[in-house]
Structure formats: C-alpha cells, structure tokens
Design a protein around this motif. Sequence first.
Motif, PDB file in Angstrom:
ATOM      1  N   ARG A  82      42.267  25.545  50.498  1.00  0.00           N
ATOM      2  CA  ARG A  82      41.093  26.276  49.848  1.00  0.00           C
ATOM      3  C   ARG A  82      41.369  27.432  49.218  1.00  0.00           C
ATOM      4  O   ARG A  82      42.133  27.969  49.516  1.00  0.00           O
ATOM      5  CB  ARG A  82      39.546  26.420  51.305  1.00  0.00           C
ATOM      6  CG  ARG A  82      38.820  26.304  51.662  1.00  0.00           C
ATOM      7  CD  ARG A  82      37.928  26.458  52.297  1.00  0.00           C
ATOM      8  NE  ARG A  82      37.083  27.652  52.083  1.00  0.00           N
ATOM      9  CZ  ARG A  82      36.201  28.191  51.839  1.00  0.00           C
ATOM     10  NH1 ARG A  82      36.565  28.428  53.084  1.00  0.00           N
ATOM     11  NH2 ARG A  82      34.958  28.302  50.801  1.00  0.00           N
ATOM     12  N   LYS A  83      41.058  27.636  47.579  1.00  0.00           N
ATOM     13  CA  LYS A  83      41.777  28.505  46.902  1.00  0.00           C
ATOM     14  C   LYS A  83      40.517  29.869  47.227  1.00  0.00           C
ATOM     15  O   LYS A  83      39.879  29.800  47.492  1.00  0.00           O
ATOM     16  CB  LYS A  83      41.298  28.064  45.635  1.00  0.00           C
ATOM     17  CG  LYS A  83      42.035  26.965  45.632  1.00  0.00           C
ATOM     18  CD  LYS A  83      42.094  26.532  43.637  1.00  0.00           C
ATOM     19  CE  LYS A  83      43.170  28.484  43.066  1.00  0.00           C
ATOM     20  NZ  LYS A  83      43.939  27.485  42.194  1.00  0.00           N
ATOM     21  N   LYS A  84      41.386  30.347  47.403  1.00  0.00           N
ATOM     22  CA  LYS A  84      41.145  32.332  47.570  1.00  0.00           C
ATOM     23  C   LYS A  84      41.531  33.062  46.892  1.00  0.00           C
ATOM     24  O   LYS A  84      42.351  32.675  46.553  1.00  0.00           O
ATOM     25  CB  LYS A  84      41.020  32.374  49.037  1.00  0.00           C
ATOM     26  CG  LYS A  84      40.270  31.084  49.959  1.00  0.00           C
ATOM     27  CD  LYS A  84      40.930  31.742  51.803  1.00  0.00           C
ATOM     28  CE  LYS A  84      40.243  30.748  52.663  1.00  0.00           C
ATOM     29  NZ  LYS A  84      40.559  31.127  53.749  1.00  0.00           N
ATOM     30  N   ARG A  85      40.750  34.171  46.647  1.00  0.00           N
ATOM     31  CA  ARG A  85      41.221  35.383  46.167  1.00  0.00           C
ATOM     32  C   ARG A  85      41.340  36.306  46.391  1.00  0.00           C
ATOM     33  O   ARG A  85      40.854  36.953  47.315  1.00  0.00           O
ATOM     34  CB  ARG A  85      40.007  35.017  44.533  1.00  0.00           C
ATOM     35  CG  ARG A  85      40.700  36.233  43.576  1.00  0.00           C
ATOM     36  CD  ARG A  85      39.573  36.600  42.265  1.00  0.00           C
ATOM     37  NE  ARG A  85      39.952  37.283  41.228  1.00  0.00           N
ATOM     38  CZ  ARG A  85      39.907  37.017  40.142  1.00  0.00           C
ATOM     39  NH1 ARG A  85      38.799  36.296  40.202  1.00  0.00           N
ATOM     40  NH2 ARG A  85      40.580  37.734  39.668  1.00  0.00           N
ATOM     41  N   PHE A  86      42.424  36.625  46.451  1.00  0.00           N
ATOM     42  CA  PHE A  86      43.175  37.836  47.317  1.00  0.00           C
ATOM     43  C   PHE A  86      43.221  39.272  46.690  1.00  0.00           C
ATOM     44  O   PHE A  86      43.888  38.639  45.426  1.00  0.00           O
ATOM     45  CB  PHE A  86      44.251  37.273  48.319  1.00  0.00           C
ATOM     46  CG  PHE A  86      44.502  36.431  49.247  1.00  0.00           C
ATOM     47  CD1 PHE A  86      44.811  36.860  50.715  1.00  0.00           C
ATOM     48  CD2 PHE A  86      44.574  35.443  48.937  1.00  0.00           C
ATOM     49  CE1 PHE A  86      44.351  36.036  51.453  1.00  0.00           C
ATOM     50  CE2 PHE A  86      44.245  34.299  50.105  1.00  0.00           C
ATOM     51  CZ  PHE A  86      44.349  35.047  51.108  1.00  0.00           C
ATOM     52  N   TYR A  87      42.471  40.348  47.191  1.00  0.00           N
ATOM     53  CA  TYR A  87      42.574  41.285  46.639  1.00  0.00           C
ATOM     54  C   TYR A  87      43.193  42.288  47.209  1.00  0.00           C
ATOM     55  O   TYR A  87      43.735  42.496  48.700  1.00  0.00           O
ATOM     56  CB  TYR A  87      42.030  42.073  46.246  1.00  0.00           C
ATOM     57  CG  TYR A  87      40.382  40.855  45.631  1.00  0.00           C
ATOM     58  CD1 TYR A  87      40.282  41.392  43.913  1.00  0.00           C
ATOM     59  CD2 TYR A  87      39.559  40.467  46.240  1.00  0.00           C
ATOM     60  CE1 TYR A  87      39.300  40.502  43.995  1.00  0.00           C
ATOM     61  CE2 TYR A  87      38.763  39.384  45.710  1.00  0.00           C
ATOM     62  CZ  TYR A  87      38.004  39.641  43.860  1.00  0.00           C
ATOM     63  OH  TYR A  87      37.807  39.359  43.498  1.00  0.00           O
ATOM     64  N   LYS A  88      44.099  43.185  46.729  1.00  0.00           N
ATOM     65  CA  LYS A  88      44.847  44.539  47.045  1.00  0.00           C
ATOM     66  C   LYS A  88      44.978  45.746  45.656  1.00  0.00           C
ATOM     67  O   LYS A  88      44.663  45.720  44.656  1.00  0.00           O
ATOM     68  CB  LYS A  88      46.081  44.018  46.766  1.00  0.00           C
ATOM     69  CG  LYS A  88      47.089  44.996  48.457  1.00  0.00           C
ATOM     70  CD  LYS A  88      49.000  44.760  48.538  1.00  0.00           C
ATOM     71  CE  LYS A  88      49.732  45.375  49.293  1.00  0.00           C
ATOM     72  NZ  LYS A  88      48.865  46.573  49.970  1.00  0.00           N
ATOM     73  N   LEU A  89      44.812  46.905  46.175  1.00  0.00           N
ATOM     74  CA  LEU A  89      45.285  48.116  45.365  1.00  0.00           C
ATOM     75  C   LEU A  89      46.592  47.786  44.427  1.00  0.00           C
ATOM     76  O   LEU A  89      47.302  47.649  45.348  1.00  0.00           O
ATOM     77  CB  LEU A  89      44.880  49.318  46.442  1.00  0.00           C
ATOM     78  CG  LEU A  89      44.098  50.162  47.094  1.00  0.00           C
ATOM     79  CD1 LEU A  89      44.372  50.903  48.544  1.00  0.00           C
ATOM     80  CD2 LEU A  89      43.115  50.325  46.149  1.00  0.00           C
ATOM     81  N   SER A  90      46.580  48.256  43.468  1.00  0.00           N
ATOM     82  CA  SER A  90      47.422  48.595  42.411  1.00  0.00           C
ATOM     83  C   SER A  90      47.383  49.731  42.823  1.00  0.00           C
ATOM     84  O   SER A  90      47.010  50.817  43.737  1.00  0.00           O
ATOM     85  CB  SER A  90      46.520  48.395  40.763  1.00  0.00           C
ATOM     86  OG  SER A  90      45.721  50.026  41.232  1.00  0.00           O
ATOM     87  N   ALA A  91      48.709  49.654  42.262  1.00  0.00           N
ATOM     88  CA  ALA A  91      49.145  51.924  42.514  1.00  0.00           C
ATOM     89  C   ALA A  91      48.509  52.395  42.206  1.00  0.00           C
ATOM     90  O   ALA A  91      48.423  53.932  42.564  1.00  0.00           O
ATOM     91  CB  ALA A  91      50.418  51.497  41.542  1.00  0.00           C
ATOM     92  N   GLU A  92      47.626  52.363  40.753  1.00  0.00           N
ATOM     93  CA  GLU A  92      47.013  53.080  40.148  1.00  0.00           C
ATOM     94  C   GLU A  92      45.397  52.937  41.311  1.00  0.00           C
ATOM     95  O   GLU A  92      44.981  54.094  41.144  1.00  0.00           O
ATOM     96  CB  GLU A  92      45.830  52.847  38.987  1.00  0.00           C
ATOM     97  CG  GLU A  92      47.045  52.941  38.584  1.00  0.00           C
ATOM     98  CD  GLU A  92      48.266  51.723  37.613  1.00  0.00           C
ATOM     99  OE1 GLU A  92      47.862  50.457  38.829  1.00  0.00           O
ATOM    100  OE2 GLU A  92      48.739  51.316  36.704  1.00  0.00           O
TER     101      GLU A  92
END
Length: 111
Positions: A76-86
């Motif tokens: 399955r396609k999943k969208r992964f999120y993570k904090l950017s440096a900002e």
Amino acid sequence: MGVDGDLYESLRMELRRGSLTLGVLARLREERYGYTLRQALAADGLEMEESTLYPLLRRLETQGLLVSEWREEEKRKKRFYKLSAEGEAMLLRLLDEWRRISRSLDKIIEI
C-alpha cells in the motif's frame, strides 16, 4: 447539549487546537504515517479525528515545518511525515512558550 454545553464545547475546541499542533510536531520527531501518528497521539490521550489530522498535516507541511514522502509499504502507498529542520527549531521554540504559559497558569489557578 444546551447552551452551556455548546459554549463548553466551543471553548474546549479552542483550547485543544494549539495543543494538537504541538502534539503532532512533537510526535513527528520520529517519522510516521498518518494512521500510526493518530494511534500514538491517542495512546497519549490526545485523540483526534482524521478530518482534523490530515488538514493539519498539510498545513504544517505547507508552512515548511514537515516534510513528507510517499512510499509503498505492505503493498500500500503511505505518506510518511517527519519534522523538517525548520520544524525542529519551531518545536523547541513552541515548547519553551508552552512551558512558560503552563508555569504562569499553574500560578494563576494555584495548582
């Protein structure tokens, strides 16, 4: 629910709004996709509907605080999120402010 219940619900949602943003940013110090993020927040007592979470994630990404990528996992396609440096820098600033407000409110309400 009545007038008092409606007012309470409106004020409760206003109070939660900033808290949800802070919780999402803090949880995304580790990469997650939406469903596991929602589970982690709920396990910590900060439940939210998908209709609240996904627009918040899109807004935070547009603001440059998150980065995301689509990946296939378990077919399955999943969208992964993570904090950017900002996002990491903003989280630290917001946590400082949260703690300052919390200390002030503790004094005011004498907890």
